[in-house]
Design a protein around this motif. Sequence first.
Motif, PDB file in Angstrom:
ATOM      1  N   ILE A 131       0.840  -1.204   0.000  1.00  0.00           N
ATOM      2  CA  ILE A 131       0.000   0.000   0.000  1.00  0.00           C
ATOM      3  C   ILE A 131       0.877   1.258   0.000  1.00  0.00           C
ATOM      4  O   ILE A 131       0.650   2.188  -0.752  1.00  0.00           O
ATOM      5  N   THR A 132       1.903   1.284   0.827  1.00  0.00           N
ATOM      6  CA  THR A 132       2.734   2.485   1.050  1.00  0.00           C
ATOM      7  C   THR A 132       1.855   3.740   1.011  1.00  0.00           C
ATOM      8  O   THR A 132       1.826   4.496   0.032  1.00  0.00           O
ATOM      9  N   LEU A 133       1.179   3.935   2.109  1.00  0.00           N
ATOM     10  CA  LEU A 133       0.163   4.980   2.207  1.00  0.00           C
ATOM     11  C   LEU A 133       0.665   6.355   1.763  1.00  0.00           C
ATOM     12  O   LEU A 133      -0.036   7.110   1.118  1.00  0.00           O
ATOM     13  N   MET A 134       1.923   6.675   2.140  1.00  0.00           N
ATOM     14  CA  MET A 134       2.469   7.973   1.709  1.00  0.00           C
ATOM     15  C   MET A 134       3.609   7.716   0.741  1.00  0.00           C
ATOM     16  O   MET A 134       4.773   7.610   1.150  1.00  0.00           O
ATOM     17  N   PRO A 135       3.292   7.591  -0.549  1.00  0.00           N
ATOM     18  CA  PRO A 135       4.361   7.272  -1.505  1.00  0.00           C
ATOM     19  C   PRO A 135       5.415   8.369  -1.552  1.00  0.00           C
ATOM     20  O   PRO A 135       6.583   8.109  -1.783  1.00  0.00           O
ATOM     21  N   ILE A 136       4.982   9.622  -1.346  1.00  0.00           N
ATOM     22  CA  ILE A 136       5.954  10.722  -1.230  1.00  0.00           C
ATOM     23  C   ILE A 136       5.852  11.260   0.187  1.00  0.00           C
ATOM     24  O   ILE A 136       4.824  11.783   0.600  1.00  0.00           O
ATOM     25  N   ASN A 137       6.945  11.069   0.911  1.00  0.00           N
ATOM     26  CA  ASN A 137       6.962  11.429   2.325  1.00  0.00           C
ATOM     27  C   ASN A 137       6.944  12.952   2.511  1.00  0.00           C
ATOM     28  O   ASN A 137       7.361  13.674   1.600  1.00  0.00           O
ATOM     29  N   PRO A 138       6.508  13.454   3.666  1.00  0.00           N
ATOM     30  CA  PRO A 138       6.711  14.886   3.937  1.00  0.00           C
ATOM     31  C   PRO A 138       8.193  15.260   3.766  1.00  0.00           C
ATOM     32  O   PRO A 138       9.077  14.433   3.988  1.00  0.00           O
ATOM     33  N   PHE A 139       8.424  16.506   3.377  1.00  0.00           N
ATOM     34  CA  PHE A 139       9.793  16.958   3.088  1.00  0.00           C
ATOM     35  C   PHE A 139      10.607  17.111   4.385  1.00  0.00           C
ATOM     36  O   PHE A 139      10.064  17.436   5.428  1.00  0.00           O
ATOM     37  N   HIS A 140      11.898  16.898   4.249  1.00  0.00           N
ATOM     38  CA  HIS A 140      12.821  17.149   5.364  1.00  0.00           C
ATOM     39  C   HIS A 140      14.001  17.952   4.856  1.00  0.00           C
ATOM     40  O   HIS A 140      14.187  18.102   3.646  1.00  0.00           O
ATOM     41  N   GLU A 141      14.819  18.473   5.826  1.00  0.00           N
ATOM     42  CA  GLU A 141      15.981  19.267   5.415  1.00  0.00           C
ATOM     43  C   GLU A 141      17.200  18.803   6.199  1.00  0.00           C
ATOM     44  O   GLU A 141      17.089  18.562   7.411  1.00  0.00           O
ATOM     45  N   THR A 142      18.331  18.665   5.537  1.00  0.00           N
ATOM     46  CA  THR A 142      19.543  18.256   6.257  1.00  0.00           C
ATOM     47  C   THR A 142      20.039  19.428   7.112  1.00  0.00           C
ATOM     48  O   THR A 142      20.061  20.569   6.650  1.00  0.00           O
ATOM     49  N   ILE A 143      20.431  19.111   8.352  1.00  0.00           N
ATOM     50  CA  ILE A 143      20.915  20.201   9.214  1.00  0.00           C
ATOM     51  C   ILE A 143      22.454  20.230   9.227  1.00  0.00           C
ATOM     52  O   ILE A 143      23.059  21.094   9.839  1.00  0.00           O
ATOM     53  N   ASP A 144      23.080  19.243   8.539  1.00  0.00           N
ATOM     54  CA  ASP A 144      24.536  19.201   8.373  1.00  0.00           C
ATOM     55  C   ASP A 144      24.840  18.543   7.039  1.00  0.00           C
ATOM     56  O   ASP A 144      23.953  17.908   6.466  1.00  0.00           O
ATOM     57  N   ASP A 145      26.098  18.660   6.596  1.00  0.00           N
ATOM     58  CA  ASP A 145      26.489  17.866   5.423  1.00  0.00           C
ATOM     59  C   ASP A 145      26.401  16.388   5.808  1.00  0.00           C
ATOM     60  O   ASP A 145      26.772  16.015   6.927  1.00  0.00           O
ATOM     61  N   VAL A 146      25.886  15.562   4.891  1.00  0.00           N
ATOM     62  CA  VAL A 146      25.798  14.116   5.180  1.00  0.00           C
ATOM     63  C   VAL A 146      26.399  13.371   3.988  1.00  0.00           C
ATOM     64  O   VAL A 146      26.149  13.754   2.838  1.00  0.00           O
ATOM     65  N   ILE A 147      27.184  12.325   4.278  1.00  0.00           N
ATOM     66  CA  ILE A 147      27.703  11.505   3.170  1.00  0.00           C
ATOM     67  C   ILE A 147      27.026  10.136   3.245  1.00  0.00           C
ATOM     68  O   ILE A 147      27.080   9.457   4.269  1.00  0.00           O
ATOM     69  N   ILE A 148      26.331   9.766   2.157  1.00  0.00           N
ATOM     70  CA  ILE A 148      25.680   8.455   2.095  1.00  0.00           C
ATOM     71  C   ILE A 148      26.176   7.758   0.844  1.00  0.00           C
ATOM     72  O   ILE A 148      26.051   8.304  -0.268  1.00  0.00           O
TER      73      ILE A 148
END
Length: 262
Positions: A131-148
Amino acid sequence: MIDDNEELIIYVKKQIKEHRETINYDSEPRDYIDAFLIEQKKQNPNLEDKSGEWSDMQLIGSCYDLFGAGMETTSTTTHTFFFYMLHYPKIQAKIHEEIDRVIGKDKIITMSDQNSLPYFNACLQEAQRIITLMPINPFHETIDDVIIDGYTIPKGATIIPQFDIVHKDETVFENPQKFDPTRFLDEQNKFKVDDRVMPYSLGKRGCLGKSLAKMELFLFWTTFLQHFEFRPEDQNNLPPFEFDYSLSKNIKPFNVRVIERK
Ligand code: HEM
């Protein structure tokens, strides 16, 4: 929708008024509104701040959010699950068989029964994956540089997680469009929790109501299936997989025959 919103706000205001008239500030809070009022008395006793922290406006807003975030989510997931049950009658029959064998028809199902229903738990997890009820999640913002994985996401970037891409990725789940609860059962038919299923998002800003929602879905769905069978209105003409999209993904209204199980 505006009418519904106004009605909800009037209801919340009435509840706050009633709580304020009946609260005992020295005893345990009866519920969320009491807990807020107790803290409000310490932080903003004269209600000078009409719209900031610990104001009534904030309390109205957070009750409204809890209704909004908590109601449509569980009800939409529930009616989409029963939509799948119409399309997968053999799976529904297996759930009926498990509930009849383990619980019976008369006992009231409680959370203590959860571990004894592995097939149902696999169905619940599979339903939330597909189902994935929220296919597009609410937006978020990075509070630091992140390396993934070697990619740098700079501080201040807007992140829009899309869990449906993982849930429907065939390198992650074989034949992802198929409703197949057995993917979450081991060789002994024991239920396997799978962390790759993330309907509630992740991290500190993940769903606040996750534990409540999981309990609601377990209790509603098992209790419905303990007592009822869900059949399509017309066996030869199943309702189509058509959705309306808002923040969540809602199956279009469909008719269903609900038959009491004797
Ligand atoms: C099947 C049921 C539910 C699903 C699939 C679901 C899913 C989600 C998702 C994906 C988010 C976004 C998290 C993010 O931003 O990363 C969220 C947020 C939230 N949910 Fe749920 N939810 C459900 C039920 C509930 C219930 C029952 C409640 C409360 C009564 C609730 C309260 C909230 C709140 C308050 C947030 C915002 C959290 C924040 O921004 O810090 N949810 N939910």
